[in-house]
Design a protein around this motif. Structure first.
Motif, mmCIF file in Angstrom:
data_model
loop_
_atom_site.group_PDB
_atom_site.id
_atom_site.type_symbol
_atom_site.label_atom_id
_atom_site.label_comp_id
_atom_site.label_asym_id
_atom_site.label_seq_id
_atom_site.Cartn_x
_atom_site.Cartn_y
_atom_site.Cartn_z
ATOM 1 N N LEU A 103 21.782 -1.276 -8.567
ATOM 2 C CA LEU A 103 22.848 -0.366 -8.902
ATOM 3 C C LEU A 103 23.985 -0.417 -7.802
ATOM 4 C CD1 LEU A 103 20.750 2.881 -9.866
ATOM 5 C CD2 LEU A 103 22.178 1.622 -11.397
ATOM 6 N N GLY A 104 25.026 -0.299 -8.138
ATOM 7 C CA GLY A 104 26.266 -0.243 -7.436
ATOM 8 C C GLY A 104 26.307 0.875 -6.341
ATOM 9 N N THR A 105 26.739 1.047 -5.317
ATOM 10 C CA THR A 105 26.611 2.309 -4.580
ATOM 11 C C THR A 105 27.432 3.561 -5.125
ATOM 12 O OG1 THR A 105 28.135 1.265 -3.085
ATOM 13 C CG2 THR A 105 25.649 1.248 -2.385
ATOM 14 N N SER A 106 28.883 2.904 -5.556
ATOM 15 C CA SER A 106 29.838 3.885 -6.043
ATOM 16 C C SER A 106 29.768 3.982 -7.650
ATOM 17 C CB SER A 106 31.121 3.633 -5.385
ATOM 18 O OG SER A 106 31.569 2.306 -5.868
ATOM 19 N N GLU A 107 28.642 3.358 -8.313
ATOM 20 C CA GLU A 107 28.984 2.998 -9.712
ATOM 21 C C GLU A 107 28.482 4.453 -10.361
ATOM 22 O OE1 GLU A 107 27.694 -0.681 -12.470
ATOM 23 O OE2 GLU A 107 26.508 0.024 -11.072
ATOM 24 N N SER A 108 29.148 4.737 -11.593
ATOM 25 C CA SER A 108 28.743 5.911 -12.275
ATOM 26 C C SER A 108 27.497 5.316 -13.112
ATOM 27 C CB SER A 108 29.791 6.259 -13.323
ATOM 28 O OG SER A 108 30.176 5.209 -14.431
ATOM 29 N N ALA A 109 26.760 6.680 -13.813
ATOM 30 C CA ALA A 109 25.543 6.176 -14.476
ATOM 31 C C ALA A 109 25.931 5.441 -15.962
ATOM 32 C CB ALA A 109 24.714 7.351 -14.696
ATOM 33 N N LYS A 110 27.080 5.971 -16.351
ATOM 34 C CA LYS A 110 27.479 5.503 -17.596
ATOM 35 C C LYS A 110 28.084 3.708 -17.481
ATOM 36 C CE LYS A 110 31.043 5.855 -21.318
ATOM 37 N NZ LYS A 110 31.990 6.543 -21.934
ATOM 38 N N ALA A 111 28.685 3.465 -16.402
ATOM 39 C CA ALA A 111 28.985 2.223 -15.979
ATOM 40 C C ALA A 111 27.840 1.280 -15.744
ATOM 41 C CB ALA A 111 30.061 2.099 -14.935
ATOM 42 N N ALA A 112 26.927 1.988 -15.021
ATOM 43 C CA ALA A 112 25.531 1.111 -14.712
ATOM 44 C C ALA A 112 24.822 1.058 -15.970
ATOM 45 C CB ALA A 112 24.670 1.956 -13.720
ATOM 46 N N SER A 113 24.930 1.955 -16.778
ATOM 47 C CA SER A 113 24.095 1.768 -17.889
ATOM 48 C C SER A 113 24.886 0.652 -18.943
ATOM 49 C CB SER A 113 23.977 2.870 -19.006
ATOM 50 O OG SER A 113 23.391 2.770 -20.277
ATOM 51 N N PRO B 215 17.615 -9.903 -12.171
ATOM 52 C CA PRO B 215 17.504 -8.959 -11.260
ATOM 53 C C PRO B 215 18.695 -8.047 -11.680
ATOM 54 C CG PRO B 215 17.178 -10.983 -10.196
ATOM 55 C CD PRO B 215 17.839 -11.390 -11.483
ATOM 56 N N PHE B 216 18.593 -6.435 -11.322
ATOM 57 C CA PHE B 216 19.514 -5.564 -11.675
ATOM 58 C C PHE B 216 19.717 -4.725 -10.499
ATOM 59 C CE2 PHE B 216 21.233 -1.618 -13.270
ATOM 60 C CZ PHE B 216 22.497 -1.995 -13.839
ATOM 61 N N SER C 167 23.286 -6.936 -19.442
ATOM 62 C CA SER C 167 22.486 -8.155 -18.834
ATOM 63 C C SER C 167 21.298 -8.082 -19.476
ATOM 64 C CB SER C 167 22.392 -7.907 -17.451
ATOM 65 O OG SER C 167 21.726 -6.696 -17.282
ATOM 66 N N HIS C 168 20.798 -7.132 -20.074
ATOM 67 C CA HIS C 168 19.639 -6.964 -20.843
ATOM 68 C C HIS C 168 19.827 -6.480 -22.539
ATOM 69 C CE1 HIS C 168 18.683 -6.604 -16.633
ATOM 70 N NE2 HIS C 168 17.533 -7.348 -16.812
ATOM 71 N N PRO C 169 20.203 -7.131 -23.345
ATOM 72 C CA PRO C 169 20.519 -6.700 -24.582
ATOM 73 C C PRO C 169 19.336 -6.491 -25.515
ATOM 74 C CG PRO C 169 20.871 -9.221 -24.340
ATOM 75 C CD PRO C 169 20.547 -8.625 -22.956
ATOM 76 N N ALA C 170 18.070 -6.839 -25.107
ATOM 77 C CA ALA C 170 16.896 -6.434 -25.616
ATOM 78 C C ALA C 170 16.516 -5.145 -25.400
ATOM 79 C CB ALA C 170 15.635 -7.460 -25.152
ATOM 80 N N TYR C 171 16.983 -4.499 -24.516
ATOM 81 C CA TYR C 171 16.968 -3.110 -24.060
ATOM 82 C C TYR C 171 17.311 -2.010 -25.386
ATOM 83 C CZ TYR C 171 17.047 1.409 -21.987
ATOM 84 O OH TYR C 171 16.868 2.819 -21.558
ATOM 85 N N LEU C 172 18.304 -2.626 -26.292
ATOM 86 C CA LEU C 172 18.822 -1.866 -27.213
ATOM 87 C C LEU C 172 17.650 -1.895 -28.231
ATOM 88 C CD1 LEU C 172 22.451 -3.357 -27.509
ATOM 89 C CD2 LEU C 172 21.587 -1.137 -26.533
ATOM 90 N N GLN C 173 16.756 -2.346 -28.487
ATOM 91 C CA GLN C 173 15.637 -2.371 -29.379
ATOM 92 C C GLN C 173 14.700 -1.007 -29.227
ATOM 93 O OE1 GLN C 173 13.550 -6.248 -29.077
ATOM 94 N NE2 GLN C 173 15.213 -7.459 -29.492
#
Length: 318
Positions: A19-29, A16-17, A35-41
């Protein structure tokens, strides 16, 4: 229960993933990729979007692919350069500019045949304005046998232009029947009596429901003496089509090219077996489709091949 993603042969659990309420888009990415390394494919898709579809950054999400495809930026730039650096003329002539247009048109036809894995010795390409015009080429010229057992079989979930083909069939005295796209009964393809000319049309993919038709029905209809027409307007942008692999079960196929490549709009085609085209009976003639016309006498001699079916001047700047 953890969500799962199905891969060939196994199911992969996904963490499960949130988003943090104060987290930047870059940090969230970064955290998501960790946590999902296959996404790099899928990075090739991101690279393609940045390279060819930068306008999407300002335009949001585009989902209307049954209406039209999105053009890549490189296509626009290449077309612009061709128009700026060449002089193109009406292909119905023998001038250098006209011959250049004819050369490009010939190359386009061969590219279309290659894309759909169609033998150029067996198939020809008729340039139209869209798939609807391609369907009409067949609809108004198909030689139904008046007073005989001629049939037109249509799918219940069909492109409206496929439904419109029945008007020509009814006028010609043919029997019109609708069948499900996926699995009609065996009685559907009862062979026409006395060899009466009959046509089966299949919409490859529904614009409304997204349902894909059973392409094996084309071979079944063909085996019972029907000619076959595949409406691939919505199917071609989502599915690789090999006419060779369909074992010659397709006599003609209607395409909207702009649904594949996005630009230019107003371009489609009918990919048709040359033998099938000789069966069709064109109800009129026009500039570009006739070799000789007598007036006030009524004689005329139509051209052969795709030229017979392309009324007027094709969009040679496209």
């Amino acid at each position: 229960m953890s969500p799962t993603s199905t891969q060939p042969g196994k199911a992969v659990k996904l963490s499960p993933f949130t988003l943090g309420t104060s987290e930047s888009a870059k940090a969230a990415s970064q955290r998501f990729v960790a946590s999902h390394p296959a996404y790099l494919q899928t990075s090739a898709v991101d690279d393609l979007r940045r390279r060819e579809f930068t306008r999407l950054q300002n335009s949001g999400v585009y989902l209307d692919y049954t209406g039209a495809g999105l053009y890549p930026e490189s296509l626009i730039k290449e077309h612009r350069d061709q128009l700026l650096n060449n002089v193109f003329g009406n292909p119905h002539s023998a001038s250098p500019s006209s011959m250049l247009s004819s050369k490009y048109a010939h190359a386009a036809r061969l590219a279309i045949l290659n894309f759909f894995d169609a033998d150029p010795n067996e198939y020809d390409v008729i340039i139209t304005t869209n798939a609807s015009t391609a369907l009409r080429v067949v609809a108004e010229a198909y030689p139904y046998s008046r007073g005989a057992d001629s049939k037109l079989i249509l799918p219940t979930d069909a492109h409206n232009s496929v439904n419109g083909m029945r008007e020509f069939a009814i006028k010609a005295g043919a029997q019109v029947t609708y069948v499900p796209m996926e699995a009609p009964g065996k009685q559907t393809f009862k062979a026409p009596e006395d060899g009466a000319e009959s046509l089966f049309v299949l919409t490859g993919q529904s614009n409304l429901s997204g349902l894909k038709g059973n392409l094996s029905l084309l071979a079944e209809a063909k085996s019972h003496g029907y000619n076959t027409l595949l409406d691939a307007a919505a199917l071609a942008p989502t599915t690789a089509i090999s006419l060779r692999s369909l074992n010659n079960s397709v006599d003609a196929m209607a395409i909207s090219l702009y649904k594949l490549i996005g630009y230019p709009t107003g371009i489609g085609c009918l990919v048709a077996r040359k033998e099938f085209l000789t069966k069709l009976q064109k109800p009129w003639f026009s500039g570009g489709s006739v070799l000789v016309v007598q007036a006030p006498n009524m004689g005329r001699l139509l051209l052969d091949g795709h030229e017979r079916w392309e009324d007027g001047t094709v969009n040679f700047l496209s």
